[in-house]
Scaffold this motif. Sequence first.
Motif, PDB file in Angstrom:
ATOM      1  N   GLN A   3      -9.269   1.660  -1.548  1.00 31.45           N
ATOM      2  CA  GLN A   3      -8.882   2.572  -0.425  1.00 31.45           C
ATOM      3  C   GLN A   3      -9.326   2.971   1.405  1.00 31.45           C
ATOM      4  OE1 GLN A   3     -10.641   6.809  -0.424  1.00 31.45           O
ATOM      5  NE2 GLN A   3      -8.755   7.807  -1.559  1.00 31.45           N
TER       6      GLN A   3
ATOM      7  N   ARG B 163       0.807  -0.719   0.033  1.00 25.65           N
ATOM      8  CA  ARG B 163       0.003  -0.149   0.307  1.00 25.65           C
ATOM      9  C   ARG B 163       1.091   1.053  -0.270  1.00 25.65           C
ATOM     10  NH1 ARG B 163      -4.362  -0.290   4.486  1.00 25.65           N
ATOM     11  NH2 ARG B 163      -2.752   0.886   5.781  1.00 25.65           N
TER      12      ARG B 163
ATOM     13  N   GLU C  47      -3.267  -0.744  -5.609  1.00 23.58           N
ATOM     14  CA  GLU C  47      -3.930  -1.427  -6.670  1.00 23.58           C
ATOM     15  C   GLU C  47      -3.507  -2.629  -7.076  1.00 23.58           C
ATOM     16  OE1 GLU C  47      -5.357   1.187  -9.073  1.00 23.58           O
ATOM     17  OE2 GLU C  47      -4.477   2.844  -7.618  1.00 23.58           O
TER      18      GLU C  47
ATOM     19  N   VAL D 183      -3.377   3.299  -0.674  1.00 16.76           N
ATOM     20  CA  VAL D 183      -3.958   3.098  -1.094  1.00 16.76           C
ATOM     21  C   VAL D 183      -3.901   2.094  -2.138  1.00 16.76           C
ATOM     22  CG1 VAL D 183      -4.803   3.918  -3.807  1.00 16.76           C
ATOM     23  CG2 VAL D 183      -4.975   5.238  -2.316  1.00 16.76           C
TER      24      VAL D 183
ATOM     25  N   LYS E  10      -8.913  -3.960 -13.387  1.00 13.60           N
ATOM     26  CA  LYS E  10      -8.043  -3.309 -11.749  1.00 13.60           C
ATOM     27  C   LYS E  10      -9.285  -2.528 -10.731  1.00 13.60           C
ATOM     28  CE  LYS E  10      -4.722  -2.621 -15.319  1.00 13.60           C
ATOM     29  NZ  LYS E  10      -3.345  -1.497 -15.150  1.00 13.60           N
TER      30      LYS E  10
ATOM     31  N   SER F 249      -8.858  -1.004  -6.988  1.00 12.27           N
ATOM     32  CA  SER F 249      -8.481   0.264  -6.201  1.00 12.27           C
ATOM     33  C   SER F 249      -9.084   0.094  -4.722  1.00 12.27           C
ATOM     34  CB  SER F 249      -8.479   1.758  -6.581  1.00 12.27           C
ATOM     35  OG  SER F 249      -7.671   2.333  -5.529  1.00 12.27           O
TER      36      SER F 249
END
Length: 186
Positions: free
Chosen positions: A158, A133, A147, A145, A154, A156
């Motif tokens: 948070q 992260r 990924e 964040v 894809k 993400s």
Amino acid sequence: ASRPISRRASTVSRSRTSSLAALAALLVLLLAAASAHAQMPKPSPELAKLKFLQGNWTYESIYEKGAFYPNGATTKGTYVAVEGPGGFSQIADFHEMAPEGEEIGHEVTIWDEASHAYKSYVFGNAFPQCVMRTGHWDGDKLIFVTEFEQGKTKMSLQSVTTANADGTVTIQESMQGADGDRKSVV
């Protein structure tokens, strides 16, 4: 004809040579120690900003109803964070009975001077590899964040952490998928 060497002279000479060698070695060690001490790195002040997370915590996770958790869920867990060796990291262990089952993990967070960001490395039993992260501050919010790919999509994740006035901490997690919409998870 060879002359006999005086035993006494030989001993004195060897003793003087040994003393000089020992003195030179001591001087080299002292200079090396002084040089190493003068060049010891100092922890980044950015790591001091994470101290609010240190300690023994119990927490409650509220998983909102949605695509990831159709029925929602509430779970409890523990999080224990300490300063790492030399103050160059923060190390945490966590344990939770998540909706998917028991989750146990280990997290190491550092300040990466080159990228001017926090880097967090999370290892756990619920995922086969290290989750990396990247974090930064946005005002009083610590934002990390991650990924990753789920199948060919894809994603993400948070995580937004806020220290509350009453000494508690609130962490809100949200997921962003291919559609670009960020959905609250925890």
